[in-house]
Design a protein around this motif. Structure first.
Motif, PDB file in Angstrom:
ATOM      1  N   VAL A 153       0.919  -1.177  -0.066  1.00 14.69           N
ATOM      2  CA  VAL A 153      -0.076  -0.076  -0.040  1.00 14.69           C
ATOM      3  C   VAL A 153       0.953   1.165   0.024  1.00 14.69           C
ATOM      4  N   PRO A 154       0.820   2.097  -1.051  1.00 13.23           N
ATOM      5  CA  PRO A 154       1.542   3.481  -1.068  1.00 13.23           C
ATOM      6  C   PRO A 154       0.972   4.235   0.175  1.00 13.23           C
ATOM      7  N   THR A 155       1.972   4.749   0.518  1.00 11.88           N
ATOM      8  CA  THR A 155       1.602   5.983   1.398  1.00 11.88           C
ATOM      9  C   THR A 155       1.830   7.491   1.099  1.00 11.88           C
ATOM     10  N   PRO A 156       1.434   8.488   1.490  1.00 13.15           N
ATOM     11  CA  PRO A 156       1.862   9.714   1.133  1.00 13.15           C
ATOM     12  C   PRO A 156       3.100  10.174   1.139  1.00 13.15           C
ATOM     13  N   ILE A 157       3.815  10.880   0.257  1.00 12.00           N
ATOM     14  CA  ILE A 157       5.320  11.318   0.284  1.00 12.00           C
ATOM     15  C   ILE A 157       5.505  12.673   0.821  1.00 12.00           C
ATOM     16  N   GLY A 158       4.330  13.341   1.260  1.00 14.91           N
ATOM     17  CA  GLY A 158       4.317  14.407   1.878  1.00 14.91           C
ATOM     18  C   GLY A 158       2.720  14.801   2.407  1.00 14.91           C
ATOM     19  N   ASN A 159       2.184  15.340   1.687  1.00 18.95           N
ATOM     20  CA  ASN A 159       0.491  15.675   1.711  1.00 18.95           C
ATOM     21  C   ASN A 159      -0.201  14.213   2.026  1.00 18.95           C
ATOM     22  N   LEU A 160      -0.717  14.527   3.574  1.00 19.14           N
ATOM     23  CA  LEU A 160      -1.380  13.388   3.947  1.00 19.14           C
ATOM     24  C   LEU A 160      -2.838  13.049   2.889  1.00 19.14           C
ATOM     25  N   ALA A 161      -3.218  14.208   2.221  1.00 22.44           N
ATOM     26  CA  ALA A 161      -4.516  13.932   1.479  1.00 22.44           C
ATOM     27  C   ALA A 161      -4.250  13.283   0.236  1.00 22.44           C
ATOM     28  N   ASP A 162      -3.006  12.770  -0.059  1.00 20.85           N
ATOM     29  CA  ASP A 162      -2.754  12.044  -1.108  1.00 20.85           C
ATOM     30  C   ASP A 162      -2.967  10.587  -0.926  1.00 20.85           C
ATOM     31  N   MET A 163      -3.244  10.249   0.200  1.00 23.40           N
ATOM     32  CA  MET A 163      -3.783   8.717   0.596  1.00 23.40           C
ATOM     33  C   MET A 163      -5.195   8.642  -0.134  1.00 23.40           C
ATOM     34  N   THR A 164      -4.903   7.293  -0.586  1.00 24.21           N
ATOM     35  CA  THR A 164      -6.486   6.742  -1.448  1.00 24.21           C
ATOM     36  C   THR A 164      -7.337   6.084  -0.544  1.00 24.21           C
ATOM     37  N   TYR A 165      -8.708   6.477  -0.961  1.00 22.58           N
ATOM     38  CA  TYR A 165      -9.712   5.927  -0.024  1.00 22.58           C
ATOM     39  C   TYR A 165      -9.413   4.239  -0.103  1.00 22.58           C
ATOM     40  N   ARG A 166      -9.028   3.721  -1.213  1.00 19.95           N
ATOM     41  CA  ARG A 166      -8.896   2.451  -1.074  1.00 19.95           C
ATOM     42  C   ARG A 166      -7.877   1.900  -0.083  1.00 19.95           C
ATOM     43  N   GLY A 167      -6.644   2.757  -0.251  1.00 23.76           N
ATOM     44  CA  GLY A 167      -5.590   2.507   0.624  1.00 23.76           C
ATOM     45  C   GLY A 167      -5.883   2.474   2.376  1.00 23.76           C
ATOM     46  N   VAL A 168      -6.659   3.610   2.589  1.00 22.44           N
ATOM     47  CA  VAL A 168      -7.262   3.428   4.049  1.00 22.44           C
ATOM     48  C   VAL A 168      -8.247   2.415   4.360  1.00 22.44           C
ATOM     49  N   ASP A 169      -9.114   1.760   3.450  1.00 21.86           N
ATOM     50  CA  ASP A 169     -10.017   0.790   3.570  1.00 21.86           C
ATOM     51  C   ASP A 169      -8.978  -0.494   3.813  1.00 21.86           C
ATOM     52  N   VAL A 170      -8.205  -0.740   2.869  1.00 26.39           N
ATOM     53  CA  VAL A 170      -7.142  -1.986   2.974  1.00 26.39           C
ATOM     54  C   VAL A 170      -6.492  -1.846   4.591  1.00 26.39           C
ATOM     55  N   LEU A 171      -6.098  -0.709   4.743  1.00 30.86           N
ATOM     56  CA  LEU A 171      -5.120  -0.717   6.179  1.00 30.86           C
ATOM     57  C   LEU A 171      -6.071  -1.038   7.395  1.00 30.86           C
ATOM     58  N   LYS A 172      -7.361  -0.594   7.314  1.00 26.89           N
ATOM     59  CA  LYS A 172      -8.357  -0.891   8.125  1.00 26.89           C
ATOM     60  C   LYS A 172      -8.764  -2.475   8.107  1.00 26.89           C
ATOM     61  N   ALA A 173      -8.652  -2.880   6.916  1.00 28.89           N
ATOM     62  CA  ALA A 173      -9.438  -4.223   6.822  1.00 28.89           C
ATOM     63  C   ALA A 173      -8.414  -5.466   7.324  1.00 28.89           C
ATOM     64  N   VAL A 174      -6.986  -5.254   6.932  1.00 32.35           N
ATOM     65  CA  VAL A 174      -6.075  -6.223   7.251  1.00 32.35           C
ATOM     66  C   VAL A 174      -5.943  -6.589   8.813  1.00 32.35           C
ATOM     67  N   SER A 175      -5.241  -7.709   9.062  1.00 37.29           N
ATOM     68  CA  SER A 175      -4.884  -7.932  10.494  1.00 37.29           C
ATOM     69  C   SER A 175      -3.736  -7.485  11.114  1.00 37.29           C
ATOM     70  N   LEU A 176      -2.746  -7.268  10.033  1.00 34.06           N
ATOM     71  CA  LEU A 176      -1.497  -6.759  10.327  1.00 34.06           C
ATOM     72  C   LEU A 176      -0.880  -5.877   9.461  1.00 34.06           C
ATOM     73  N   ILE A 177      -0.220  -4.708   9.626  1.00 35.87           N
ATOM     74  CA  ILE A 177       0.413  -3.513   8.907  1.00 35.87           C
ATOM     75  C   ILE A 177       1.967  -3.804   8.999  1.00 35.87           C
ATOM     76  N   LEU A 178       2.840  -4.092   8.291  1.00 32.77           N
ATOM     77  CA  LEU A 178       4.173  -4.066   8.347  1.00 32.77           C
ATOM     78  C   LEU A 178       4.617  -2.702   7.948  1.00 32.77           C
ATOM     79  N   CYS A 179       5.422  -2.112   8.749  1.00 30.94           N
ATOM     80  CA  CYS A 179       5.913  -0.738   8.373  1.00 30.94           C
ATOM     81  C   CYS A 179       7.508  -0.620   8.749  1.00 30.94           C
ATOM     82  N   GLU A 180       8.165   0.237   8.174  1.00 29.38           N
ATOM     83  CA  GLU A 180       9.500   0.629   8.573  1.00 29.38           C
ATOM     84  C   GLU A 180       9.690   1.083   9.841  1.00 29.38           C
ATOM     85  N   ASP A 181       9.037   2.165  10.298  1.00 29.14           N
ATOM     86  CA  ASP A 181       8.960   2.756  11.714  1.00 29.14           C
ATOM     87  C   ASP A 181       7.743   3.073  12.047  1.00 29.14           C
ATOM     88  N   THR A 182       7.213   2.171  13.067  1.00 32.32           N
ATOM     89  CA  THR A 182       5.881   2.371  13.650  1.00 32.32           C
ATOM     90  C   THR A 182       5.744   3.787  14.200  1.00 32.32           C
TER      91      THR A 182
END
Length: 221
Positions: free
Chosen positions: A5-34
């Protein structure tokens, strides 16, 4: 399913609706820095558990993630900014899923080199993405290899290494090679500068480089 899932490179408004939905639906999010990703998740009211996944531990935890996917869990991978695997962690997991024929998908979304290339004024019909040059070993060899590259070249660079890289370009490609620099893409102080290698060096001779840079270099005619 494994989601990249791509995340914004600066402006938080660049996050897509689908991206938000996926991050809410999965059981775990792997990220570089929590801590970094926690700000994004808080902004969008995402309460999914996170686990650190970066270049220093991906070899150790890939097997456990593989097991979770085999057991039917849906997992998302995000980076601090932009699209995972593009100069960011995730390749080992993607390769393992391909080998095991586990379901994988990548959502479209922010990637720094695309807007930089589009705004560069340089040819976009054919290009090569180089990302970060090797810091020491192999650096000069890579630059010499690229000296005959006819496609537009795209590089990433940090502010404290910018001048060194521009001087390396001057030595390898010549002072008159057209380039474009983009920094802080989508942020408040976004800046895009065009000129020759020499022009950009002169500009930063009087200014301290700030922000993350994308350097676009014209290919050999």
């Amino acid at each position: 399913m494994l989601y990249f899932v791509p995340t914004p490179i600066g402006n938080l408004a660049d996050m897509t609706y689908r991206g938000v939905d996926v991050l809410k639906a999965v059981s775990l999010i792997l990220c570089e820095d929590t801590r970094v990703s926690g700000k994004l998740l808080k902004h969008y009211d995402i309460e999914t558990p996170m686990r650190a996944y970066h270049q220093h531990n991906e070899h150790q935890i890939t097997k456990s993630i593989e097991d979770k996917l085999k057991n039917g869990e849906d997992i998302a991978v995000i980076s601090d900014a932009g699209t995972p695997l593009i100069s960011d962690p995730g390749f080992l997991l993607a390769r393992k899923c391909a080998e095991l024929k586990l379901s994988v998908t990548c959502l479209p979304g922010p990637t720094a080199f695309v807007p930089a290339l589009v705004c560069s004024g340089l040819p976009t019909d054919k290009f090569v993405f180089e990302g970060f040059l090797p810091p020491k070993k192999g650096r000069q060899k890579r630059l010499q290899f690229l000296n005959n590259e006819t496609r537009t070249m795209v590089f990433y660079e940090s502010p404290h290494k910018l001048i060194k890289t521009l001087n390396d370009f001057k030595t390898t490609f010549g002072k008159d090679r057209p380039i474009s620099l983009s920094r802080e893409i989508s942020k408040m102080f976004e800046e895009i500068r065009h000129g020759t290698v020499e022009d950009i060096l002169e500009y930063y001779a009087e200014r301290k480089p700030k922000g993350e840079f994308v350097i676009t270099v014209k290919g050999l005619d």
